[in-house]
Enzyme design. Structure first.
Site, PDB file in Angstrom:
ATOM      1  N   ASP A 358       0.823  -1.206   0.000  1.00  0.00           N
ATOM      2  CA  ASP A 358       0.000   0.000   0.000  1.00  0.00           C
ATOM      3  C   ASP A 358       0.860   1.259   0.000  1.00  0.00           C
ATOM      4  OD1 ASP A 358      -2.671   1.307   0.446  1.00  0.00           O
ATOM      5  OD2 ASP A 358      -1.652   1.997   2.262  1.00  0.00           O
ATOM      6  N   GLU A 411       1.048  -0.505  -5.142  1.00  0.00           N
ATOM      7  CA  GLU A 411       0.081   0.558  -5.377  1.00  0.00           C
ATOM      8  C   GLU A 411       0.890   1.851  -5.474  1.00  0.00           C
ATOM      9  OE1 GLU A 411      -3.449   3.245  -3.490  1.00  0.00           O
ATOM     10  OE2 GLU A 411      -1.843   2.408  -2.289  1.00  0.00           O
TER      11      GLU A 411
END
Length: 678
Positions: A358, A411
């Protein structure tokens, strides 16, 4: 008015699945362990000297190269001199006193002091007899300044269910029954294999109709989520962070217990059961991993020993202004070892098939979400966080060297070079990167009324200019259906029929575009409300034909993707895609070919971005022969209008689109067609 919630419709298994479910492994139940490992002694318990660390361990830890710290730190039930108990080890180099407090000693700070190691490693450790699995505990830490802290164990394998904050002595022993998957996992995780991901927040995927405020457990989800994902045809599932987190509305992205599965949904072994069930059905499991920041809760990592131990002490580097959280000190060797050990822990102990990392962009740039004067350039005068860049490279090298049949997925939303290129070529070393540009451009394009799309044709074709600069995954993720952005369905313009047709068309574009796929839960059946983590998905919508048709569209696209090599064999190679007509802005029609290793599998895709039916529409094809429509998003089965073509179309030797052969077709409204040569 209470929100109506029902369970997802049961999927009727095929005969061979039913036979498989009769096997003991498929019915395995994981009981919750209580304090049964040891029986408390009537004598006063004290701390005995004991260590799991060798000199080599300490050397590796201090140099940042110890990647299995979970085997050493934390709490471990062991036998010492014939007595069962628990060994505790914690890193607190700036403490002057550390003791274990818990239910076993009445949370008394003075009875169970740990021993500080002699080697200046900052590790406190010791063995406490008669403490076993199920005991709650924390570390009482008195800092060098005299500050008194009570902290959970950074390496705890289980925590109390929030809002309680104690760690729990536990283990990760499990009798795995997924050997066939693990042995063949490389065949499912390869970059030349189909990779279609269903992104799930397990707290809100579904809840019981009788108790809508209660979460399903990992074990209940094994019986409900697994067959659903299999029925829908996804190859992988991605679980939004299931590591322990104190604040449920953070969706799991503010982690306090990096080595613990969230107790909201059950025990570590029950999560292992869920992952095992996915594997037994041929489905890979990706876990969201958050090395970018952590919360400032008093019981967590922040100022762990009274100093900025885990976070960078310079708040221009150590504090995240967007999330009001704290950023790891990537330049500290012990922190790098902590994070890489954590990544390998989930691949090792939980058999995870990949990690989606993330907020990588927030790690890469010193000026991320910072104004002028709030950051300092690196030693070369740039805005890259060189320590974070170095850490990410080392993380990826460690993952692929220890678990070469897994994938790491970034990401990352910027144009940082080489995110999914090997470290030895100067890249960060990720296996894949989210294609955020494609996502934003595609959603922006489809949100426009079809009559205006001819003026934005470049938005829908632009992604193919850079599609092969990285190993891209096409994400339609949770971030696109929250905070007032609306659901995927309601981003689409037009009346109800056009909204559903547009969404079917968007998914047709997604599944035939180069790259792997990710779709957030609820989007597959066209949920009307945007995602709300507090409630179950609106499964009652599956009673209606339009939502059934949407779900069937995604299911058919998944099977098309898995069954057609041209859609996945060259996902990251420019030779796997060829424009036939990418410039027809006037009609808002795209025509392109997808190619695999064998030309016999070539496909031709036609996308009509308007509600105008195009009759006698000629397109060039890659070769002469009989061509058949193998997918039509306007099929009545999908709640479309049913406009189509004959079963087979013979090509004609009429030059078109720069090709020697062509076919004359009917193009349905707001629809995608896929042709294959028979």
């Amino acid at each position: 008015m209470a929100k109506k919630t029902t369970e997802p419709k049961a999927v009727k298994p095929k005969a061979k699945v039913a036979e498989k479910e009769k096997k003991p492994a498929a019915k395995k139940s994981v009981a919750v362990k209580e304090k049964s490992v040891v029986q408390p002694s009537t004598e006063r318990r004290s701390v005995e000297p004991y260590s799991k660390f060798t000199d080599f361990d300490i050397s590796l830890f201090r140099s940042g190269k110890h990647y299995k710290l979970y085997e050493k730190f934390g709490s471990h039930v062991i036998e010492n001199n014939g007595v069962l108990g628990t060994y505790f080890a914690v890193w607190a180099p700036n403490a002057q006193y550390v003791s274990v407090i818990g239910g076993f000693n009445g949370w008394n700070r003075g009875t169970h002091q740990l021993y500080i190691r002699w080697d200046s490693s900052g590790i406190w450790e010791g063995f406490i007899p008669d403490v076993g699995n199920g005991e709650t505990y924390k570390y009482f830490i008195q800092s060098a300044s005299g500050e008194e802290l009570e902290k959970g164990d950074p390496f705890a394998l289980r925590w109390e269910e929030p809002p309680r904050t104690a760690s729990i002595v536990w283990d990760t022993w499990y009798q795995w029954e997924d050997k066939s998957w693990m042995d063949a996992r490389r065949q499912h995780n390869g970059l030349d294999k189909p990779y279609s991901v269903y992104e799930v927040h397990i707290g809100s995927w579904a809840r019981s109709g009788e108790s809508p405020d209660e979460f399903y457990t990992y074990e209940q989800l094994a019986d409900k989520l697994v067959p659903y994902v299999k029925h829908m045809g996804f190859t992988h599932v991605e679980l939004m962070p299931i590591m322990e987190h104190p604040y449920y509305p953070s969706w799991g992205y503010q982690i306090s217990g990096y080595f613990a599965a969230s107790s909201r949904y059950g025990t570590p072994q029950q999560l292992m059961l869920l992952i095992e069930r996915f594997h037994q059905e041929g489905i890979g499991v990706i876990l969201d991993w958050v090395p970018s920041h952590f919360p400032g809760d008093a019981h967590s990592l922040y100022r762990f020993d009274g100093t900025h131990l885990y976070e960078h002490e310079d708040m221009n580097k150590g504090f995240h202004p967007d999330w009001k959280s704290y950023i790891f000190n990537y330049g500290r060797n012990e922190i790098r070892a902590f994070l890489i050990s954590n990544a390998l822990f989930w691949l090792d102990r939980y058999h995870a098939d990949g990690l989606r990392v993330d907020a990588v962009a927030s790690m890469l740039y010193l000026d991320y979400s910072r104004n002028h004067g709030e950051w300092e350039p690196n030693i070369y005068g740039g805005n890259e966080n060189l320590e974070a860049v170095s850490f990410l490279k080392e993380f990826n090298e460690a993952c692929y060297s220890h678990f070469p049949d897994t994938q790491t997925i970034a990401e990352e939303s910027t144009s940082f070079t080489g995110v999914s290129r090997p470290v030895y070529l100067g890249g960060l070393g990720f296996g894949m990167k989210w294609m955020m540009g494609w996502m934003h451009d595609t959603i922006d394009y489809f949100s426009k009324e079809p009559v205006h799309r001819k003026y934005h044709h470049n938005e829908i074709t632009f992604s193919l200019i850079y599609a092969f600069t990285e190993n891209f995954m096409l994400p339609l993720s949770h971030d696109e259906v929250v905070y007032g952005k609306g659901s995927m369905l309601h981003k689409m313009p037009g009346d109800e029929w056009q909204q559903f047709a547009n969404l079917r068309l968007l998914y047709s574009f997604m599944f035939t575009h180069p790259g792997t796929k990710l779709l957030f839960m609820g989007a597959e059946f066209g949920q009307g409300n945007e995602w709300n983590y507090r409630y179950s998905l609106d499964w009652h919508l599956m009673e209606y034909a339009n939502h059934q048709g949407m779900a069937e569209t995604v299911r058919s696209l998944n099977h098309l993707y898995r069954n057609e090599p041209a859609l996945y064999e060259k996902s990251f190679d420019y030779s796997g895609f060829e424009w036939i007509d990418g410039g027809n802005a006037a009609d808002s029609i795209l025509v392109y070919a997808r190619k695999g290793n064998d030309p016999v599998n070539d496909l031709v895709i036609v996308l009509n971005m308007t509600p105008v039916v195009r009759y006698d529409f000629r397109i060039g094809v890659t070769d002469a022969g009989k061509w058949k429509v193998i997918f039509n998003s306007d099929d009545k089965h999908f709640w479309g209008s049913g406009i189509g073509n004959d079963n087979t179309l013979n090509s004609e030797a009429i030059g078109w689109h720069g090709r020697d052969n062509s076919i004359n077709i009917t193009v349905p409204p707001l629809a995608g067609l896929v042709f294959k040569r028979m």
